[in-house]
Design a protein around this motif. Structure first.
Motif, PDB file in Angstrom:
ATOM      1  N   TYR A   1       8.709  19.170  -0.624  1.00  0.00           N
ATOM      2  CA  TYR A   1       9.770  19.950  -1.288  1.00  0.00           C
ATOM      3  C   TYR A   1      10.812  19.027  -1.916  1.00  0.00           C
ATOM      4  O   TYR A   1      11.297  19.269  -3.012  1.00  0.00           O
ATOM      5  CB  TYR A   1      10.434  20.892  -0.274  1.00  0.00           C
ATOM      6  N   ARG A   2      11.132  17.992  -1.170  1.00  0.00           N
ATOM      7  CA  ARG A   2      12.140  17.063  -1.690  1.00  0.00           C
ATOM      8  C   ARG A   2      11.673  16.438  -3.004  1.00  0.00           C
ATOM      9  O   ARG A   2      12.425  16.371  -3.973  1.00  0.00           O
ATOM     10  CB  ARG A   2      12.416  15.977  -0.650  1.00  0.00           C
ATOM     11  N   ASN A   3      10.425  16.010  -3.033  1.00  0.00           N
ATOM     12  CA  ASN A   3       9.912  15.394  -4.258  1.00  0.00           C
ATOM     13  C   ASN A   3       9.900  16.378  -5.416  1.00  0.00           C
ATOM     14  O   ASN A   3      10.189  16.017  -6.563  1.00  0.00           O
ATOM     15  CB  ASN A   3       8.494  14.861  -4.027  1.00  0.00           C
ATOM     16  N   THR A   4       9.554  17.618  -5.103  1.00  0.00           N
ATOM     17  CA  THR A   4       9.520  18.623  -6.163  1.00  0.00           C
ATOM     18  C   THR A   4      10.912  18.854  -6.731  1.00  0.00           C
ATOM     19  O   THR A   4      11.101  18.944  -7.950  1.00  0.00           O
ATOM     20  CB  THR A   4       8.952  19.944  -5.617  1.00  0.00           C
ATOM     21  N   ILE A   5      11.892  18.921  -5.850  1.00  0.00           N
ATOM     22  CA  ILE A   5      13.270  19.133  -6.304  1.00  0.00           C
ATOM     23  C   ILE A   5      13.761  17.937  -7.118  1.00  0.00           C
ATOM     24  O   ILE A   5      14.308  18.086  -8.211  1.00  0.00           O
ATOM     25  CB  ILE A   5      14.204  19.376  -5.097  1.00  0.00           C
ATOM     26  N   VAL A   6      13.537  16.749  -6.601  1.00  0.00           N
ATOM     27  CA  VAL A   6      14.009  15.549  -7.299  1.00  0.00           C
ATOM     28  C   VAL A   6      13.331  15.427  -8.663  1.00  0.00           C
ATOM     29  O   VAL A   6      13.977  15.153  -9.676  1.00  0.00           O
ATOM     30  CB  VAL A   6      13.745  14.290  -6.452  1.00  0.00           C
ATOM     31  N   ALA A   7      12.014  15.679  -8.691  1.00  0.00           N
ATOM     32  CA  ALA A   7      11.294  15.558  -9.960  1.00  0.00           C
ATOM     33  C   ALA A   7      11.764  16.616 -10.948  1.00  0.00           C
ATOM     34  O   ALA A   7      11.943  16.333 -12.137  1.00  0.00           O
ATOM     35  CB  ALA A   7       9.788  15.688  -9.726  1.00  0.00           C
ATOM     36  N   GLY A   8      11.988  17.823 -10.464  1.00  0.00           N
ATOM     37  CA  GLY A   8      12.418  18.899 -11.364  1.00  0.00           C
ATOM     38  C   GLY A   8      13.798  18.632 -11.942  1.00  0.00           C
ATOM     39  O   GLY A   8      14.020  18.802 -13.141  1.00  0.00           O
ATOM     40  N   LEU A   9      14.709  18.196 -11.092  1.00  0.00           N
ATOM     41  CA  LEU A   9      16.073  17.937 -11.577  1.00  0.00           C
ATOM     42  C   LEU A   9      16.114  16.703 -12.479  1.00  0.00           C
ATOM     43  O   LEU A   9      16.859  16.655 -13.457  1.00  0.00           O
ATOM     44  CB  LEU A   9      17.031  17.761 -10.402  1.00  0.00           C
ATOM     45  N   THR A  10      15.309  15.701 -12.141  1.00  0.00           N
ATOM     46  CA  THR A  10      15.257  14.510 -12.984  1.00  0.00           C
ATOM     47  C   THR A  10      14.711  14.859 -14.359  1.00  0.00           C
ATOM     48  O   THR A  10      15.200  14.382 -15.390  1.00  0.00           O
ATOM     49  CB  THR A  10      14.379  13.420 -12.329  1.00  0.00           C
ATOM     50  N   THR A  11      13.694  15.718 -14.388  1.00  0.00           N
ATOM     51  CA  THR A  11      13.137  16.159 -15.671  1.00  0.00           C
ATOM     52  C   THR A  11      14.182  16.934 -16.465  1.00  0.00           C
ATOM     53  O   THR A  11      14.312  16.755 -17.681  1.00  0.00           O
ATOM     54  CB  THR A  11      11.889  17.037 -15.435  1.00  0.00           C
ATOM     55  N   ALA A  12      14.929  17.772 -15.771  1.00  0.00           N
ATOM     56  CA  ALA A  12      15.976  18.540 -16.452  1.00  0.00           C
ATOM     57  C   ALA A  12      16.988  17.598 -17.096  1.00  0.00           C
ATOM     58  O   ALA A  12      17.386  17.786 -18.249  1.00  0.00           O
ATOM     59  CB  ALA A  12      16.669  19.476 -15.468  1.00  0.00           C
ATOM     60  N   LEU A  13      17.393  16.571 -16.367  1.00  0.00           N
ATOM     61  CA  LEU A  13      18.354  15.600 -16.918  1.00  0.00           C
ATOM     62  C   LEU A  13      17.741  14.817 -18.075  1.00  0.00           C
ATOM     63  O   LEU A  13      18.395  14.576 -19.090  1.00  0.00           O
ATOM     64  CB  LEU A  13      18.823  14.635 -15.824  1.00  0.00           C
ATOM     65  N   ARG A  14      16.480  14.454 -17.920  1.00  0.00           N
ATOM     66  CA  ARG A  14      15.822  13.667 -18.978  1.00  0.00           C
ATOM     67  C   ARG A  14      15.759  14.470 -20.280  1.00  0.00           C
ATOM     68  O   ARG A  14      15.955  13.933 -21.373  1.00  0.00           O
ATOM     69  CB  ARG A  14      14.409  13.264 -18.540  1.00  0.00           C
ATOM     70  N   LEU A  15      15.507  15.766 -20.168  1.00  0.00           N
ATOM     71  CA  LEU A  15      15.391  16.593 -21.361  1.00  0.00           C
ATOM     72  C   LEU A  15      16.759  16.893 -21.982  1.00  0.00           C
ATOM     73  O   LEU A  15      16.858  17.118 -23.185  1.00  0.00           O
ATOM     74  CB  LEU A  15      14.659  17.897 -21.025  1.00  0.00           C
ATOM     75  N   SER A  16      17.794  16.889 -21.164  1.00  0.00           N
ATOM     76  CA  SER A  16      19.136  17.109 -21.706  1.00  0.00           C
ATOM     77  C   SER A  16      19.751  15.810 -22.229  1.00  0.00           C
ATOM     78  O   SER A  16      20.658  15.849 -23.061  1.00  0.00           O
ATOM     79  CB  SER A  16      20.058  17.707 -20.629  1.00  0.00           C
ATOM     80  N   TYR A  17      19.278  14.681 -21.719  1.00  0.00           N
ATOM     81  CA  TYR A  17      19.835  13.376 -22.104  1.00  0.00           C
ATOM     82  C   TYR A  17      18.732  12.456 -22.628  1.00  0.00           C
ATOM     83  O   TYR A  17      18.516  11.365 -22.077  1.00  0.00           O
ATOM     84  CB  TYR A  17      20.538  12.742 -20.900  1.00  0.00           C
ATOM     85  N   PRO A  18      18.060  12.878 -23.691  1.00  0.00           N
ATOM     86  CA  PRO A  18      16.904  12.089 -24.161  1.00  0.00           C
ATOM     87  C   PRO A  18      17.284  10.706 -24.692  1.00  0.00           C
ATOM     88  O   PRO A  18      16.529   9.753 -24.498  1.00  0.00           O
ATOM     89  CB  PRO A  18      16.311  12.968 -25.273  1.00  0.00           C
ATOM     90  N   ALA A  19      18.454  10.587 -25.327  1.00  0.00           N
ATOM     91  CA  ALA A  19      18.827   9.275 -25.866  1.00  0.00           C
ATOM     92  C   ALA A  19      19.205   8.312 -24.746  1.00  0.00           C
ATOM     93  O   ALA A  19      18.878   7.124 -24.799  1.00  0.00           O
ATOM     94  CB  ALA A  19      19.978   9.414 -26.864  1.00  0.00           C
ATOM     95  N   VAL A  20      19.877   8.826 -23.724  1.00  0.00           N
ATOM     96  CA  VAL A  20      20.196   7.981 -22.565  1.00  0.00           C
ATOM     97  C   VAL A  20      18.900   7.479 -21.929  1.00  0.00           C
ATOM     98  O   VAL A  20      18.766   6.303 -21.577  1.00  0.00           O
ATOM     99  CB  VAL A  20      21.023   8.772 -21.524  1.00  0.00           C
ATOM    100  N   HIS A  21      17.937   8.394 -21.819  1.00  0.00           N
ATOM    101  CA  HIS A  21      16.651   8.025 -21.234  1.00  0.00           C
ATOM    102  C   HIS A  21      15.990   6.885 -22.017  1.00  0.00           C
ATOM    103  O   HIS A  21      15.486   5.923 -21.431  1.00  0.00           O
ATOM    104  CB  HIS A  21      15.749   9.267 -21.210  1.00  0.00           C
ATOM    105  N   ARG A  22      16.040   6.993 -23.334  1.00  0.00           N
ATOM    106  CA  ARG A  22      15.473   5.929 -24.167  1.00  0.00           C
ATOM    107  C   ARG A  22      16.230   4.608 -23.984  1.00  0.00           C
ATOM    108  O   ARG A  22      15.637   3.531 -23.964  1.00  0.00           O
ATOM    109  CB  ARG A  22      15.549   6.319 -25.639  1.00  0.00           C
ATOM    110  N   LEU A  23      17.534   4.701 -23.894  1.00  0.00           N
ATOM    111  CA  LEU A  23      18.348   3.490 -23.852  1.00  0.00           C
ATOM    112  C   LEU A  23      18.140   2.692 -22.575  1.00  0.00           C
ATOM    113  O   LEU A  23      18.101   1.461 -22.599  1.00  0.00           O
ATOM    114  CB  LEU A  23      19.835   3.845 -24.005  1.00  0.00           C
ATOM    115  N   VAL A  24      18.029   3.380 -21.459  1.00  0.00           N
ATOM    116  CA  VAL A  24      17.985   2.646 -20.195  1.00  0.00           C
ATOM    117  C   VAL A  24      16.572   2.484 -19.654  1.00  0.00           C
ATOM    118  O   VAL A  24      16.341   1.678 -18.753  1.00  0.00           O
ATOM    119  CB  VAL A  24      18.867   3.320 -19.129  1.00  0.00           C
TER     120      VAL A  24
END
Lengths: 103, 267
Positions: free
Chosen positions: B41-64
């Motif tokens: 469950y923990r992995n599912t939550i972390v992966a889901g929230l990380t994906t949500a952040l990645r999709l909202s912050y695509p340029a940050v994701h590219r930069l770092v």
């Protein structure tokens, strides 16, 4: 040159300009001063990229972490505190002026 | 037996925090260790929230880069788990987190890019709303400008950044190496207006500083009179007309001088 227009006339002037201009280009051409907003050219390719990027969003965000693997605990795993990656290694290195020392 | 509240708290600590000991006491292993079950469950939550952040912050994701992004995201989500169910709303606080994130200190423009990422994401996901008809404003008496307030369209965002974050954003998302190399970080601050255009894409405009202050004041609920006063030297009429044509506003109110009690609200 570009004097502040008195408050009392701003609203009527704005409404008049907005109503007179069917399209923003007409407004820009009809003005004495340069347009206050400079639209940046967004190439069509860029727009397509964004649409694609954000088209996926709604699905991916609400997906149970992109399909079957997450429910078996195989998705991006919660990292061990000791394994955090704390050095940026993306495109920031391609932008000048950025030194990439940790911290 | 724990109360339901205690059980929920224990499980939450095991999923968002890292302390699974208390929660594991309540989990029936049945062939898989309780901690391992919780980890699914923990992995599912972390992966889901990380994906949500990645999709909202695509340029940050590219930069770092992906690895750094995932680490930063996990630290962030542990400190600030979602307060609402909709992952599109997760989370405007990431930019502030990055601003204070020591490992990102070598990228001074990162938090600014994050704010811009978020503004674009908001613009693209905001609800629809009909633009204010300029003719409706024509009915307002000029003497009422001190009481006139405009309601911004939900997709409109105003971003001020110390670096050319719009150019950085465009270059990294387009994967344009030449554009990235050409970015002048010392070019000075940018004053941006972001909105969703009629085609559903992001419309990004650079404003003059005074024009941006005027626009930001109006969008924050200041009266037209006060917005003009706050902006300094600005061609308010032309600017307001441009915003009206672009559908930046959806409604207006004419309240008393303090604006506390609108006397009328028109679409």
């Amino acid at each position: 040159m570009n004097r502040r227009i008195f408050t009392v006339s701003t609203l009527s002037a704005a409404v008049g300009l907005a109503l007179a201009a069917q399209v923003p280009q007409a407004l820009a051409q009809g003005m004495n001063n340069p347009p206050p907003i400079v639209k940046q050219n967004i190439e069509r390719a860029m727009a397509q990229h964004l649409e694609k990027c954000f088209g996926i969003n709604a699905v991916a965000k609400n997906d149970c972490a992109e399909g079957a693997h997450s429910c078996a605990g195989q998705a991006t795993k919660a990292r061990d505190p000791g394994s955090f990656v704390l050095l940026p290694a993306g495109d920031c290195s391609k932008i000048s002026g950025g030194s990439l020392k940790a911290g | 037996m724990p109360t339901l509240h205690e059980l929920q708290n224990d499980v939450a600590r095991g999923l968002i925090g890292r302390d699974t000991a208390a929660a594991a006491l309540h989990v029936v292993g049945d062939g898989l260790a309780p901690a391992a079950r919780l980890a699914v469950y923990r992995n599912t939550i972390v992966a889901g929230l990380t994906t949500a952040l990645r999709l909202s912050y695509p340029a940050v994701h590219r930069l770092v880069g992906a690895a750094f992004f995932e680490s930063a995201a996990q630290l962030f989500l542990e400190a600030r788990p979602p307060r609402a169910a909709c992952l599109d709303d997760y989370d405007p606080g990431f930019a502030d987190f990055l601003a204070g994130f020591a490992p990102a200190a070598a990228i001074p423009y990162l938090a600014g890019v994050a704010r811009f990422d978020w503004a674009v994401s908001r613009a693209l996901h905001a609800p629809d709303a009909a633009a204010l008809d300029p003719a409706a404003l024509g009915a307002v008496d000029a003497a009422d400008e001190k009481r006139l307030r405009l309601v911004p369209h939900p997709s409109v965002g105003l971003v001020r950044a110390d670096h050319p974050v719009d150019a950085i954003w465009r270059a990294v998302l387009a994967q344009d190496d030449a554009a990235m190399a050409a970015i002048d970080l010392a070019a000075g601050p940018v004053f941006l207006r972001v909105r969703r255009d009629a085609g559903g894409g992001a419309d990004i405009a650079r404003l003059e500083p005074a024009s941006w202050r005027f626009t930001a004041s109006l969008c924050a609920g200041a009266t037209l009179h006060d917005a003009i006063q706050a902006a300094g030297e600005v061609d308010a009429a032309t600017l307001l007309a441009t915003h009206l044509i672009d559908g930046v506003f959806t409604a207006f109110t004419v309240g008393d001088a303090d604006g506390r009690q609108p006397m009328e609200t028109l679409p």
